[in-house]
Design a protein around this motif. Structure first.
Motif, PDB file in Angstrom:
ATOM      1  N   ASP A  40      -0.026 -13.784   5.213  1.00 40.76           N
ATOM      2  CA  ASP A  40      -1.371 -13.620   4.657  1.00 40.76           C
ATOM      3  C   ASP A  40      -1.394 -12.769   3.388  1.00 40.76           C
ATOM      4  O   ASP A  40      -2.215 -11.880   3.236  1.00 40.76           O
ATOM      5  N   VAL A  41      -0.508 -13.082   2.451  1.00 38.98           N
ATOM      6  CA  VAL A  41      -0.454 -12.331   1.195  1.00 38.98           C
ATOM      7  C   VAL A  41      -1.697 -12.614   0.352  1.00 38.98           C
ATOM      8  O   VAL A  41      -2.185 -11.737  -0.355  1.00 38.98           O
ATOM      9  N   HIS A  42      -2.230 -13.808   0.432  1.00 42.05           N
ATOM     10  CA  HIS A  42      -3.464 -14.183  -0.274  1.00 42.05           C
ATOM     11  C   HIS A  42      -3.432 -13.844  -1.759  1.00 42.05           C
ATOM     12  O   HIS A  42      -4.404 -13.346  -2.312  1.00 42.05           O
ATOM     13  N   THR A  43      -2.316 -14.076  -2.416  1.00 42.12           N
ATOM     14  CA  THR A  43      -2.101 -13.937  -3.862  1.00 42.12           C
ATOM     15  C   THR A  43      -2.245 -12.504  -4.395  1.00 42.12           C
ATOM     16  O   THR A  43      -2.375 -12.318  -5.595  1.00 42.12           O
ATOM     17  N   TYR A  44      -2.194 -11.522  -3.548  1.00 38.39           N
ATOM     18  CA  TYR A  44      -2.279 -10.134  -4.022  1.00 38.39           C
ATOM     19  C   TYR A  44      -0.913  -9.704  -4.555  1.00 38.39           C
ATOM     20  O   TYR A  44      -0.141  -9.049  -3.892  1.00 38.39           O
ATOM     21  N   ILE A  45      -0.647 -10.102  -5.815  1.00 40.48           N
ATOM     22  CA  ILE A  45       0.683  -9.889  -6.391  1.00 40.48           C
ATOM     23  C   ILE A  45       0.882  -8.477  -6.931  1.00 40.48           C
ATOM     24  O   ILE A  45       1.998  -8.043  -7.132  1.00 40.48           O
ATOM     25  N   ASN A  46      -0.185  -7.755  -7.177  1.00 41.04           N
ATOM     26  CA  ASN A  46      -0.057  -6.364  -7.614  1.00 41.04           C
ATOM     27  C   ASN A  46      -0.794  -5.473  -6.613  1.00 41.04           C
ATOM     28  O   ASN A  46      -1.729  -4.773  -6.939  1.00 41.04           O
ATOM     29  N   ASN A  47      -0.337  -5.488  -5.403  1.00 39.11           N
ATOM     30  CA  ASN A  47      -0.970  -4.823  -4.283  1.00 39.11           C
ATOM     31  C   ASN A  47      -0.900  -3.299  -4.446  1.00 39.11           C
ATOM     32  O   ASN A  47       0.147  -2.698  -4.286  1.00 39.11           O
ATOM     33  N   VAL A  48      -2.033  -2.695  -4.764  1.00 38.27           N
ATOM     34  CA  VAL A  48      -2.093  -1.243  -4.923  1.00 38.27           C
ATOM     35  C   VAL A  48      -3.300  -0.702  -4.154  1.00 38.27           C
ATOM     36  O   VAL A  48      -4.251  -1.420  -3.880  1.00 38.27           O
ATOM     37  N   GLU A  49      -3.207   0.566  -3.805  1.00 40.78           N
ATOM     38  CA  GLU A  49      -4.360   1.253  -3.226  1.00 40.78           C
ATOM     39  C   GLU A  49      -4.401   2.658  -3.805  1.00 40.78           C
ATOM     40  O   GLU A  49      -3.431   3.126  -4.398  1.00 40.78           O
ATOM     41  N   THR A  50      -5.517   3.323  -3.634  1.00 41.27           N
ATOM     42  CA  THR A  50      -5.676   4.678  -4.143  1.00 41.27           C
ATOM     43  C   THR A  50      -5.472   5.661  -2.995  1.00 41.27           C
ATOM     44  O   THR A  50      -6.066   5.504  -1.926  1.00 41.27           O
ATOM     45  N   ASP A  51      -4.623   6.654  -3.231  1.00 42.52           N
ATOM     46  CA  ASP A  51      -4.371   7.648  -2.178  1.00 42.52           C
ATOM     47  C   ASP A  51      -5.478   8.701  -2.176  1.00 42.52           C
ATOM     48  O   ASP A  51      -6.423   8.644  -2.974  1.00 42.52           O
ATOM     49  N   GLU A  52      -5.358   9.698  -1.294  1.00 44.02           N
ATOM     50  CA  GLU A  52      -6.402  10.720  -1.149  1.00 44.02           C
ATOM     51  C   GLU A  52      -6.569  11.590  -2.395  1.00 44.02           C
ATOM     52  O   GLU A  52      -7.603  12.239  -2.568  1.00 44.02           O
ATOM     53  N   ASN A  53      -5.589  11.574  -3.297  1.00 49.64           N
ATOM     54  CA  ASN A  53      -5.676  12.349  -4.544  1.00 49.64           C
ATOM     55  C   ASN A  53      -6.158  11.515  -5.722  1.00 49.64           C
ATOM     56  O   ASN A  53      -6.150  11.981  -6.855  1.00 49.64           O
ATOM     57  N   GLY A  54      -6.515  10.261  -5.461  1.00 45.51           N
ATOM     58  CA  GLY A  54      -6.999   9.389  -6.520  1.00 45.51           C
ATOM     59  C   GLY A  54      -5.903   8.694  -7.302  1.00 45.51           C
ATOM     60  O   GLY A  54      -6.176   8.059  -8.313  1.00 45.51           O
ATOM     61  N   ASN A  55      -4.660   8.796  -6.847  1.00 42.87           N
ATOM     62  CA  ASN A  55      -3.540   8.144  -7.523  1.00 42.87           C
ATOM     63  C   ASN A  55      -3.327   6.743  -6.973  1.00 42.87           C
ATOM     64  O   ASN A  55      -3.457   6.520  -5.764  1.00 42.87           O
ATOM     65  N   GLU A  56      -2.997   5.814  -7.872  1.00 44.86           N
ATOM     66  CA  GLU A  56      -2.675   4.458  -7.424  1.00 44.86           C
ATOM     67  C   GLU A  56      -1.284   4.448  -6.811  1.00 44.86           C
ATOM     68  O   GLU A  56      -0.338   4.984  -7.384  1.00 44.86           O
ATOM     69  N   VAL A  57      -1.185   3.836  -5.639  1.00 45.45           N
ATOM     70  CA  VAL A  57       0.089   3.719  -4.940  1.00 45.45           C
ATOM     71  C   VAL A  57       0.400   2.236  -4.815  1.00 45.45           C
ATOM     72  O   VAL A  57      -0.413   1.458  -4.311  1.00 45.45           O
ATOM     73  N   SER A  58       1.579   1.838  -5.291  1.00 47.43           N
ATOM     74  CA  SER A  58       1.990   0.443  -5.212  1.00 47.43           C
ATOM     75  C   SER A  58       2.428   0.121  -3.787  1.00 47.43           C
ATOM     76  O   SER A  58       3.290   0.792  -3.221  1.00 47.43           O
ATOM     77  N   LEU A  59       1.821  -0.881  -3.211  1.00 46.56           N
ATOM     78  CA  LEU A  59       2.196  -1.338  -1.881  1.00 46.56           C
ATOM     79  C   LEU A  59       3.207  -2.478  -2.027  1.00 46.56           C
ATOM     80  O   LEU A  59       3.708  -2.738  -3.109  1.00 46.56           O
ATOM     81  N   LEU A  60       3.478  -3.150  -0.967  1.00 47.49           N
ATOM     82  CA  LEU A  60       4.438  -4.242  -1.012  1.00 47.49           C
ATOM     83  C   LEU A  60       3.957  -5.349  -1.949  1.00 47.49           C
ATOM     84  O   LEU A  60       2.778  -5.711  -1.950  1.00 47.49           O
ATOM     85  N   ASN A  61       4.863  -5.855  -2.772  1.00 46.17           N
ATOM     86  CA  ASN A  61       4.543  -6.963  -3.665  1.00 46.17           C
ATOM     87  C   ASN A  61       5.783  -7.842  -3.793  1.00 46.17           C
ATOM     88  O   ASN A  61       6.840  -7.536  -3.236  1.00 46.17           O
ATOM     89  N   TYR A  62       5.658  -8.939  -4.504  1.00 44.45           N
ATOM     90  CA  TYR A  62       6.761  -9.892  -4.603  1.00 44.45           C
ATOM     91  C   TYR A  62       8.003  -9.289  -5.254  1.00 44.45           C
ATOM     92  O   TYR A  62       9.120  -9.593  -4.877  1.00 44.45           O
ATOM     93  N   ALA A  63       7.823  -8.409  -6.233  1.00 47.56           N
ATOM     94  CA  ALA A  63       8.974  -7.772  -6.871  1.00 47.56           C
ATOM     95  C   ALA A  63       9.743  -6.919  -5.859  1.00 47.56           C
ATOM     96  O   ALA A  63      10.978  -6.930  -5.829  1.00 47.56           O
ATOM     97  N   LYS A  64       9.019  -6.204  -5.016  1.00 46.86           N
ATOM     98  CA  LYS A  64       9.682  -5.377  -3.996  1.00 46.86           C
ATOM     99  C   LYS A  64      10.361  -6.241  -2.941  1.00 46.86           C
ATOM    100  O   LYS A  64      11.442  -5.904  -2.459  1.00 46.86           O
ATOM    101  N   VAL A  65       9.738  -7.343  -2.579  1.00 52.60           N
ATOM    102  CA  VAL A  65      10.352  -8.257  -1.608  1.00 52.60           C
ATOM    103  C   VAL A  65      11.646  -8.836  -2.182  1.00 52.60           C
ATOM    104  O   VAL A  65      12.679  -8.874  -1.507  1.00 52.60           O
ATOM    105  N   ALA A  66      11.598  -9.273  -3.436  1.00 54.16           N
ATOM    106  CA  ALA A  66      12.797  -9.831  -4.082  1.00 54.16           C
ATOM    107  C   ALA A  66      13.905  -8.782  -4.167  1.00 54.16           C
ATOM    108  O   ALA A  66      15.079  -9.081  -3.908  1.00 54.16           O
TER     109      ALA A  66
END
Length: 183
Positions: A40-66
């Motif tokens: 269920d990746v649903h095309t989220y190729i730049n999967n990021v979220e914001t942590d408790e300090n407001g910083n973007e954190v890169s989650l799993l993406n195709y580059a990391k899988v490769a």
């Protein structure tokens, strides 16, 4: 050495775990494998979220899988990379070209096979068939059949082989009955 064919269902993580567990329990001195899967990746190729300090954190993406697959293979491991479907629709990346770019990205990532998810049909039946039939990796489903003929529209399964190890991949698309309950 015996050759072994193992049936994996990319639709259910529990099935993958059970089959791989079975592989190791019943044969000693067999070659080991690594099964990487996404769901269920649903095309989220730049999967990021914001942590408790407001910083973007890169989650799993195709580059990391490769990179993970490449690193494991560099360690001498036999790696099978599969997806459980719903991979060409879900974000603007998929909508821009009806999944074409994401389908190509999945191929470049090194996927060995993918199940067909219900969202592969969001762009219509003809587009789904075009994507499924023209990918660098096989899509499989044992219950994607023509309503006119009852024949399979794509292969029901695929046998993947690497380093003398064969792994079967069999998947099914979930369906909903008229009363809204899963069949």
């Amino acid at each position: 050495m015996k050759k072994k064919i193992v049936t994996l269902s990319t639709s259910f993580v529990a099935t993958i775990a059970a089959v791989v567990f079975t592989l190791f329990c019943f044969e000693k001195n067999e070659k080991s494998i690594v099964v990487l899967y996404t769901t269920d990746v649903h095309t989220y190729i730049n999967n990021v979220e914001t942590d408790e300090n407001g910083n973007e954190v890169s989650l799993l993406n195709y580059a990391k899988v490769a990179a993970l697959k490449k690193d494991l293979e560099a360690e001498g491991k036999t790696v099978f990379l599969v997806d459980s479907g719903d991979n060409i629709q879900g974000s603007a990346y998929g909508g821009i070209d009806q999944g074409e770019g994401v389908r190509n990205l999945i191929g470049i990532t090194g996927y060995d096979a993918s199940a067909v998810g219900n969202h592969e049909f969001d762009y219509g039946m003809f587009r789904a068939l075009e994507v499924l039939e023209n990918s660098d990796y096989p899509y499989v489903s044992c219950n994607f059949v023509s309503s006119d003929t009852g024949e399979l529209m794509i292969p029901a399964h695929v046998v993947l082989e690497k380093n003398g190890i064969k792994v079967g991949n069999l998947t099914a698309i979930g369906s909903i009955k008229g009363d809204g309950k899963r069949q």
